[in-house]
Structures are given as C-alpha cells and as structure tokens.
Write a protein that holds these residues in place. Structure first.
Motif, PDB file in Angstrom:
ATOM      1  N   PRO A  80       0.792  -1.225   0.000  1.00  0.00           N
ATOM      2  CA  PRO A  80       0.000   0.000   0.000  1.00  0.00           C
ATOM      3  C   PRO A  80       0.828   1.280   0.000  1.00  0.00           C
ATOM      4  CG  PRO A  80      -0.869  -1.568   1.582  1.00  0.00           C
ATOM      5  CD  PRO A  80       0.479  -2.080   1.144  1.00  0.00           C
ATOM      6  N   GLU A  81       2.086   1.192   0.399  1.00  0.00           N
ATOM      7  CA  GLU A  81       2.927   2.386   0.442  1.00  0.00           C
ATOM      8  C   GLU A  81       3.553   2.692  -0.913  1.00  0.00           C
ATOM      9  OE1 GLU A  81       4.639   2.965   4.823  1.00  0.00           O
ATOM     10  OE2 GLU A  81       5.426   1.161   3.880  1.00  0.00           O
ATOM     11  N   THR A  82       3.883   1.664  -1.667  1.00  0.00           N
ATOM     12  CA  THR A  82       4.552   1.875  -2.955  1.00  0.00           C
ATOM     13  C   THR A  82       3.684   1.537  -4.150  1.00  0.00           C
ATOM     14  OG1 THR A  82       5.448  -0.380  -3.049  1.00  0.00           O
ATOM     15  CG2 THR A  82       6.725   1.275  -1.840  1.00  0.00           C
ATOM     16  N   GLY A  83       2.631   0.740  -3.936  1.00  0.00           N
ATOM     17  CA  GLY A  83       1.791   0.293  -5.036  1.00  0.00           C
ATOM     18  C   GLY A  83       2.403  -0.849  -5.832  1.00  0.00           C
ATOM     19  N   ASN A 303      -6.009  10.836   9.102  1.00  0.00           N
ATOM     20  CA  ASN A 303      -6.724  11.152   7.864  1.00  0.00           C
ATOM     21  C   ASN A 303      -5.879  10.639   6.698  1.00  0.00           C
ATOM     22  OD1 ASN A 303      -8.009  12.188   5.612  1.00  0.00           O
ATOM     23  ND2 ASN A 303      -8.275  14.249   6.446  1.00  0.00           N
ATOM     24  N   ALA A 304      -6.339   9.571   6.066  1.00  0.00           N
ATOM     25  CA  ALA A 304      -5.592   8.952   4.969  1.00  0.00           C
ATOM     26  C   ALA A 304      -6.027   9.480   3.613  1.00  0.00           C
ATOM     27  CB  ALA A 304      -5.752   7.435   5.021  1.00  0.00           C
ATOM     28  N   GLY A 305      -6.859  10.526   3.605  1.00  0.00           N
ATOM     29  CA  GLY A 305      -7.314  11.078   2.329  1.00  0.00           C
ATOM     30  C   GLY A 305      -8.545  10.358   1.805  1.00  0.00           C
ATOM     31  N   PRO A 306      -8.923  10.628   0.554  1.00  0.00           N
ATOM     32  CA  PRO A 306     -10.127  10.017  -0.011  1.00  0.00           C
ATOM     33  C   PRO A 306     -10.060   8.494   0.040  1.00  0.00           C
ATOM     34  CG  PRO A 306      -9.293  11.744  -1.452  1.00  0.00           C
ATOM     35  CD  PRO A 306      -8.246  11.527  -0.404  1.00  0.00           C
ATOM     36  N   THR A 307     -11.164   7.878   0.401  1.00  0.00           N
ATOM     37  CA  THR A 307     -11.212   6.425   0.453  1.00  0.00           C
ATOM     38  C   THR A 307     -11.237   5.840  -0.959  1.00  0.00           C
ATOM     39  OG1 THR A 307     -13.616   6.237   0.374  1.00  0.00           O
ATOM     40  CG2 THR A 307     -12.623   6.607   2.528  1.00  0.00           C
ATOM     41  N   VAL A 565      -7.304   5.785  16.388  1.00  0.00           N
ATOM     42  CA  VAL A 565      -6.625   4.593  16.892  1.00  0.00           C
ATOM     43  C   VAL A 565      -5.894   4.948  18.181  1.00  0.00           C
ATOM     44  CG1 VAL A 565      -5.009   2.729  16.359  1.00  0.00           C
ATOM     45  CG2 VAL A 565      -6.279   3.830  14.506  1.00  0.00           C
ATOM     46  N   ARG A 566      -6.034   4.092  19.187  1.00  0.00           N
ATOM     47  CA  ARG A 566      -5.339   4.327  20.458  1.00  0.00           C
ATOM     48  C   ARG A 566      -3.835   4.399  20.236  1.00  0.00           C
ATOM     49  NH1 ARG A 566      -9.408   6.094  23.696  1.00  0.00           N
ATOM     50  NH2 ARG A 566     -11.163   4.640  23.546  1.00  0.00           N
ATOM     51  N   ASN A 567      -3.207   5.284  20.970  1.00  0.00           N
ATOM     52  CA  ASN A 567      -1.764   5.451  20.848  1.00  0.00           C
ATOM     53  C   ASN A 567      -0.990   4.263  21.400  1.00  0.00           C
ATOM     54  OD1 ASN A 567      -2.141   7.990  19.697  1.00  0.00           O
ATOM     55  ND2 ASN A 567      -2.171   8.993  21.703  1.00  0.00           N
ATOM     56  N   THR A 568      -1.697   3.347  22.069  1.00  0.00           N
ATOM     57  CA  THR A 568      -1.040   2.143  22.589  1.00  0.00           C
ATOM     58  C   THR A 568      -0.773   1.126  21.484  1.00  0.00           C
ATOM     59  OG1 THR A 568      -3.263   1.355  23.169  1.00  0.00           O
ATOM     60  CG2 THR A 568      -1.941   2.328  24.927  1.00  0.00           C
ATOM     61  N   ILE A 569      -1.322   1.350  20.288  1.00  0.00           N
ATOM     62  CA  ILE A 569      -1.043   0.461  19.160  1.00  0.00           C
ATOM     63  C   ILE A 569       0.169   1.009  18.423  1.00  0.00           C
ATOM     64  CG2 ILE A 569      -1.947  -0.525  17.024  1.00  0.00           C
ATOM     65  CD1 ILE A 569      -4.728  -0.279  18.186  1.00  0.00           C
ATOM     66  N   GLN A 570       1.221   0.256  18.400  1.00  0.00           N
ATOM     67  CA  GLN A 570       2.496   0.703  17.855  1.00  0.00           C
ATOM     68  C   GLN A 570       2.740   0.112  16.460  1.00  0.00           C
ATOM     69  OE1 GLN A 570       4.428   2.922  19.793  1.00  0.00           O
ATOM     70  NE2 GLN A 570       2.557   2.850  21.020  1.00  0.00           N
ATOM     71  N   GLY A 571       3.326   0.939  15.575  1.00  0.00           N
ATOM     72  CA  GLY A 571       3.725   0.459  14.257  1.00  0.00           C
ATOM     73  C   GLY A 571       2.755   0.771  13.143  1.00  0.00           C
ATOM     74  N   LEU A 572       1.758   1.631  13.400  1.00  0.00           N
ATOM     75  CA  LEU A 572       0.772   1.972  12.370  1.00  0.00           C
ATOM     76  C   LEU A 572       1.427   2.682  11.190  1.00  0.00           C
ATOM     77  CD1 LEU A 572      -2.186   3.351  14.524  1.00  0.00           C
ATOM     78  CD2 LEU A 572      -2.169   1.207  13.234  1.00  0.00           C
ATOM     79  N   LYS A 573       0.954   2.356   9.993  1.00  0.00           N
ATOM     80  CA  LYS A 573       1.392   3.024   8.766  1.00  0.00           C
ATOM     81  C   LYS A 573       0.139   3.324   7.947  1.00  0.00           C
ATOM     82  CE  LYS A 573       5.757   0.433   8.660  1.00  0.00           C
ATOM     83  NZ  LYS A 573       6.585  -0.523   7.859  1.00  0.00           N
ATOM     84  N   GLY A 578      -4.146   1.110   2.088  1.00  0.00           N
ATOM     85  CA  GLY A 578      -4.167  -0.009   3.019  1.00  0.00           C
ATOM     86  C   GLY A 578      -4.977   0.211   4.270  1.00  0.00           C
ATOM     87  N   GLY A 579      -5.310   1.460   4.578  1.00  0.00           N
ATOM     88  CA  GLY A 579      -6.033   1.743   5.796  1.00  0.00           C
ATOM     89  C   GLY A 579      -5.107   1.769   6.998  1.00  0.00           C
ATOM     90  N   ALA A 580      -5.650   1.431   8.165  1.00  0.00           N
ATOM     91  CA  ALA A 580      -4.883   1.524   9.399  1.00  0.00           C
ATOM     92  C   ALA A 580      -4.154   0.239   9.753  1.00  0.00           C
ATOM     93  CB  ALA A 580      -5.810   1.920  10.553  1.00  0.00           C
ATOM     94  N   PHE A 581      -4.751  -0.908   9.407  1.00  0.00           N
ATOM     95  CA  PHE A 581      -4.225  -2.178   9.912  1.00  0.00           C
ATOM     96  C   PHE A 581      -3.695  -3.081   8.802  1.00  0.00           C
ATOM     97  CE2 PHE A 581      -7.600  -1.550  13.411  1.00  0.00           C
ATOM     98  CZ  PHE A 581      -6.728  -0.751  14.144  1.00  0.00           C
ATOM     99  N   TRP A 582      -3.262  -2.501   7.698  1.00  0.00           N
ATOM    100  CA  TRP A 582      -2.778  -3.338   6.600  1.00  0.00           C
ATOM    101  C   TRP A 582      -1.531  -4.128   6.991  1.00  0.00           C
ATOM    102  CZ3 TRP A 582       2.106  -2.647   4.615  1.00  0.00           C
ATOM    103  CH2 TRP A 582       2.740  -1.413   4.850  1.00  0.00           C
TER     104      TRP A 582
END
Length: 593
Positions: A80-83, A303-307, A565-573, A578-582
């Motif tokens: 999701p980061e590079t396509g 905010n990941a932009g337009p869905t 998303v709670r700040n206790t979840i580490q490593g989000l990209k 991809g959304g939040a949990f890809w």
C-alpha cells in the motif's frame, strides 16, 4: 474484485487491487481497555463491524465486512505504500518476455492454519477446481477472464512448489491477478465432488456462518476462533503463519483480534469514548467531538485522504421477468430506463450540501467509478462529464420525457404518480442521512421517495438473489486497478448490479443489455489486453465517459478515510490504499498496567 460494502473506510489489512476484503471498523465496547490483554494474558485488539458476516466461504463472498482480509493470502500482494506487487505466499516468479507466462515458486515450509502443508496442489486446486468452475458462482472468475474471448488462464503444476500460469493473449493485470486468496485442497476438494440434494456441489453450502470455527482453515495471519451470532467474532494468531519477525519471532505479534458486531454507530461512539475500544472509524458527524478528546482519550485521528470506496444511487434497469412476473413494475421500469429521468435525478441531488452538512466538509464530490488515486482516473478537468446541482435542468429533462408537475407532485404521461423505494443499509447513520437528503431534494422535483433502511444481509440478498428492488444507495470497495471492477462492468459480472444476471438455474426471460452497456463491457475486455499504458488509460477514460453519460450509477461523495486509533497500538502506517491495519502482522500493543 469490487465488493459491496456497508461502509468501508479503508481499514483492510492489505488492500489488493480488487479489494479482496473490506473491513469496516467502527467502535465497540465491553471488552476491556485499549492495549489490553485477553484471558490468560493474551494481547488482544478490539474493533467492530456494522453487520453480520454472510459467509465464511471465500470463493462465494461478494460483500464486506468479511473475514478474508486476515484469514487468507494470495501468491502476491500489493504494497500500500509503494503500489508495487510483492511476493506473499510466493517466494518469487519468472515472467516470459511477452508477459503471457508466469512461473511461480512457493515459499518452502508453508502450512495451513491446521498444520497441513500448503503446496502447488493447493494453488492448482484453487484456480482450476474452484475459481474456474462454472458451477461455483464467484466474482473472482470475472477478474481473471482475458479479453473478448473471456478465456481463463491455464494453470499447471510443475512441481510440489512450482506452478505455471499462462494466458493465450496479452493480459495487463496478469501478475496482480495472482493476489487472490489460495484455498485448502485437503479440506475443500471433497466438497466439490459431493453433490447436495439440489444437485449442486456441496461446496456452495460449505463453511457457512454456522460452521464451527475449528473446521475453517486459512493461511492468513489469523484464524477464526469463535463466532457468536449478533455479538462478536474472535480471531487468534495463526500458529503456522509464514511471516516471522526478528529472531524468528512469530507474527502477528497481537495474539487475538476481536470484532464486535454493533449495528449502531452511536453505541460504537459511546463505547470508544469510554475507553474500552482500540479503534473507531470516524464519521463526519463525530469528527469535531473526537478531535477535542484526542489527548484525554490517548488516541490519534488519522486522515488517509479520499477512500477507495464509492457511493452512489442505482436504479434497477433490469427488464427481465421471472415466473411470468417482471422484476420491476413496468411503469417504474419505464421511468428508470429513460435516460432523461436518470439525468434529472442526477441534477436534482445537491451533493455539495451533502458534503457540507452530512460530511462536515470531510469528503469530496465523486464523478467516476474509478478512484481518484488511480492513474486511470479521468478528472472533470480532463473532460469527464459531471452533473452539477441544477433543479431547473432537472425539470426541463422531466418535461421533455413527458412528466408533468401538478401542484408539487410529479406524474408521468399516463398520470402515474412518480414514487419509488430507496433502500440502504440500516444502522449506517451517514448513509441514512444521505438517503434522507436525496428524498428531500427529489421531493422538490415532485418525486415521492420512500427511504427504507434494511439489514445489510437482506439488502445484498435483494441485489444478488431476488433482484426485486427499485433503487438503492450503496457503495463498492475497489482499488487503483480498474480491471478489479470487471465484476461490475462486464454484463455477466457478479456485481453488474443495475442489470444483474441471475445465478445458474434462476433464468430470466426478456432481460436486455443496452448498446452502451455492451460497449463498456467490450472496453473493459480490451483494456485488460492493452499493454501500452497510454492506450490503456484512453480506453478506461472512454468507459468513464460512458458511465457518466448513461448513469447506471449516480455517483455521490467520496468520504475521507478517517480513523481514530489508540496510541497504545504501535507500528501503524496509515494510508488510503491499506487503511490503518494493513500491516497487522507488525503491530504491537503497548500495554498499560
């Protein structure tokens, strides 16, 4: 493959080009606080979905939410980061110079969630015996067809870990098409050989939602542990998942993922604010409230932009009959199939007010079925036809079509009152608000629109089984590769919703396909074979012009992908693709004691 969605906000684990699984993350409660550990000290992530899953059978699923984004993987996946296309179950591949042959080598030591080996036989089984099996009604087959001939790739085992894929002619999305989920032959092959009392493969009733979770086998990061109807789904870490972290640490790091089933977004909000949940999809009406609480609540709104999710209303254009009865009242069918009527409706909806009032400015106008992030998107500035809010033009079009406004009520030339039912999924406040505004806007033209929110599962059954509906407000989850929408735009596609062909054995009499409908079908086939990117973009540009000219879908709004998303979840990209949990396999919970 495009999927119907009850409101997907870009939170899939890894969004492939045909959106194999859209997961709508709302908020839930009663499961402990963020970053909690479950029973026995297991780390546990808690999110929620808006409606019940309809099936646990990957091949016949056509809607989200579904479980498959975290229970299955394909040979390849899209970063999701590079396509870019990257290996997943495949260790690598070799492609011929003409691009019509790919030899895939699997990773060694792959296993299913029950511990059985995953081999090339599973890959061959998945394609040859399931996806290519005409007795199996799967939309995946639509996106694997090549060109006008609708030929399917040839799939052949070369060894325990090698599979050859070949196509008879150029197929632009060939490599990406290998991202569809691989299924377990040792569990499912017997169900294809056994017939039910109706003479159809037992596979079609295998792994329904009443199946004990222990019998469901996958290859993704999680496996289903528990399903309690109307309450929750609990997933546990797949002990045989192939990904490993540093020092060979098993991934995913989060041991359990709980999806609570909550059909009220208001309840979700209350539970998230009380601190019991890890994530909530942020709808526009909640944004300001939650933004003020970020610090106190120890969460961040991303905010990941337009869905990549479309929204639209769609009229049933199907002229077919079943058992001597028309699917749509012939009087209303005549309205819906009159292009001037659809254009009048398009000009009669105030979409900018919809953005300003319902979405609080957190969205943008949508004009195309192809996502704005796609390189194949045709923008209005590039000549895409659009329908601005213009009630006067609406009235002019309706007059030209023979409609008359009598004291604020619209009648057709035969003095039939213009009234129809608009269905959408219940429990989705944004959709319900959109439907209410559409009813109000069209009332100003004299139309009587009966808004009817119904359960998402019932809505999907109407669209895919009974076909007896008039107008619906829904959306599709897609990707940046337009070919993923083939199951929408090919006339035999499983999501050709506005003029749906029935399942085998449920024939219609008198169904017709319009010339423009067939032309879009032809263009999608041609574009799938075109390897020259400039020419391919031109072909998809033409499809977008046709969809806007003839309006099988009246597109509305693309919301922004907002998630708290709670700040206790580490490593989000977090990102739109991809959304939040890809990258769920890499995420960790920073426990609060």
């Amino acid at each position: 493959m495009a999927t119907l969605t009850d409101w997907t906000v870009g939170l899939t684990r890894r969004r492939l080009l045909w959106a194999l699984g859209g997961l709508s993350i709302a908020a839930i409660g009663g499961c402990g606080r963020s970053g909690s550990t479950g029973g026995g000290g297991r780390s546990q992530l808690v999110t929620s979905i808006l409606s019940e899953p309809k099936t646990f059978n990957y091949a016949i699923n056509e809607e989200s939410p579904n479980i498959f984004g975290i229970t299955y993987e394909g040979l390849v996946e899209e970063d999701p980061e590079t396509g870019k296309v990257e290996p997943a179950l495949a260790a690598g591949w070799e492609m011929s110079e003409n691009g019509q042959r790919i030899v895939v080598t699997l990773r060694s030591g792959l296993r299913w969630s029950d511990g059985a080996p995953l081999t090339a036989d599973d890959v061959s089984f998945t394609f040859n015996e399931v996806f290519f099996n005409e007795a199996i009604p799967t939309g995946i087959r639509d996106v694997l067809r090549v060109g006008q001939s609708n030929a399917l790739p040839q799939v052949k085992m070369l060894g325990p870990l090698q599979v050859e894929f070949s196509v008879p002619e150029p197929f632009a999305p060939f490599l990406r098409s290998l991202g569809v989920g691989i299924l377990p032959a040792h569990r499912l092959r017997p169900t294809l050989k056994t017939k039910g009392t109706d003479g159809r493969p037992q596979f079609l009733t295998t792994w329904g939602v009443d199946t004990p979770p222990s019998q469901i086998v996958g290859n993704g990061p999680y496996r289903l542990k528990e399903y309690v109807t109307s309450q929750r789904l609990v997933f546990e870490r797949n002990p045989h998942y192939w990904r490993k972290g540093p020092n060979n640490a098993p991934q995913p790091y989060i041991e359990e993922w709980v999806w609570q089933i909550v059909e009220s977004q208001d309840t979700s909000l209350l539970q998230f604010r009380s601190g019991g949940l890890d994530s909530i999809s942020v709808t526009a009406d909640y944004f300001s409230l939650l933004k003020r609480e970020e610090q106190r609540g120890n969460f961040t709104i991303h905010n990941a932009g337009p869905t990549l999710t479309t929204s639209f209303i769609c009229f049933n254009l199907n002229k077919g009959q079943r058992d001597g009865k028309p699917l749509v009242d012939p009087i209303k069918s005549a309205w819906f199939n009159d292009l001037r009527f659809r254009q009048a409706v398009a000009h009669g909806i105030d979409r900018q007010t919809m953005i300003d009032s319902i979405f609080r400015g957190l969205g943008q106008l949508q004009h195309s079925p192809i996502a704005s992030q796609s390189p194949y998107y045709l923008s209005p500035e590039q000549g895409l036809l659009t329908y601005g809010f213009n009630p006067e033009r609406s009235r002019q079009l309706l007059t030209e079509a023979g409609f008359q406004n009598r004291n604020g009520e619209l009648f057709d030339a035969a003095s039939n009152r213009v009234r129809f039912t608009l269905i959408t999924n219940a429990g989705n406040k944004i959709r319900e608000a959109m439907g209410a505004q559409i009813a109000q806007d069209l009332a100003k033209l004299g139309m009587k629109v009966d808004l009817q929110p119904i359960a998402f599962g019932s809505l999907v059954s109407k669209l895919s089984d009974s076909l007896d509906w008039e107008c619906h407000l829904l959306g599709f989850t897609g990707g940046v590769e337009p070919h993923g929408g083939s199951n929408v735009w090919r006339v035999t596609g499983r999501l050709h919703a506005f003029n749906q062909t029935p399942d085998p054995g449920k024939q219609l009499v008198g169904q017709e396909f319009a010339p423009w409908e067939l032309e879009i079908d032809r263009l999608y086939a041609q574009a799938s074979q075109e390897l020259d990117e400039t020419k391919r973009r031109a072909l998809y540009a033409r499809t977008q012009q046709l969809t806007q000219q003839y309006l099988p879908f009246i597109h509305l709004i693309t919301p922004y992908s907002l998630v708290a998303v709670r700040n206790t979840i580490q490593g989000l990209k977090v990102n739109a693709l991809g959304g939040a949990f890809w990258n769920i396999h890499e995420l960790r919970l920073d426990r609060e004691d």
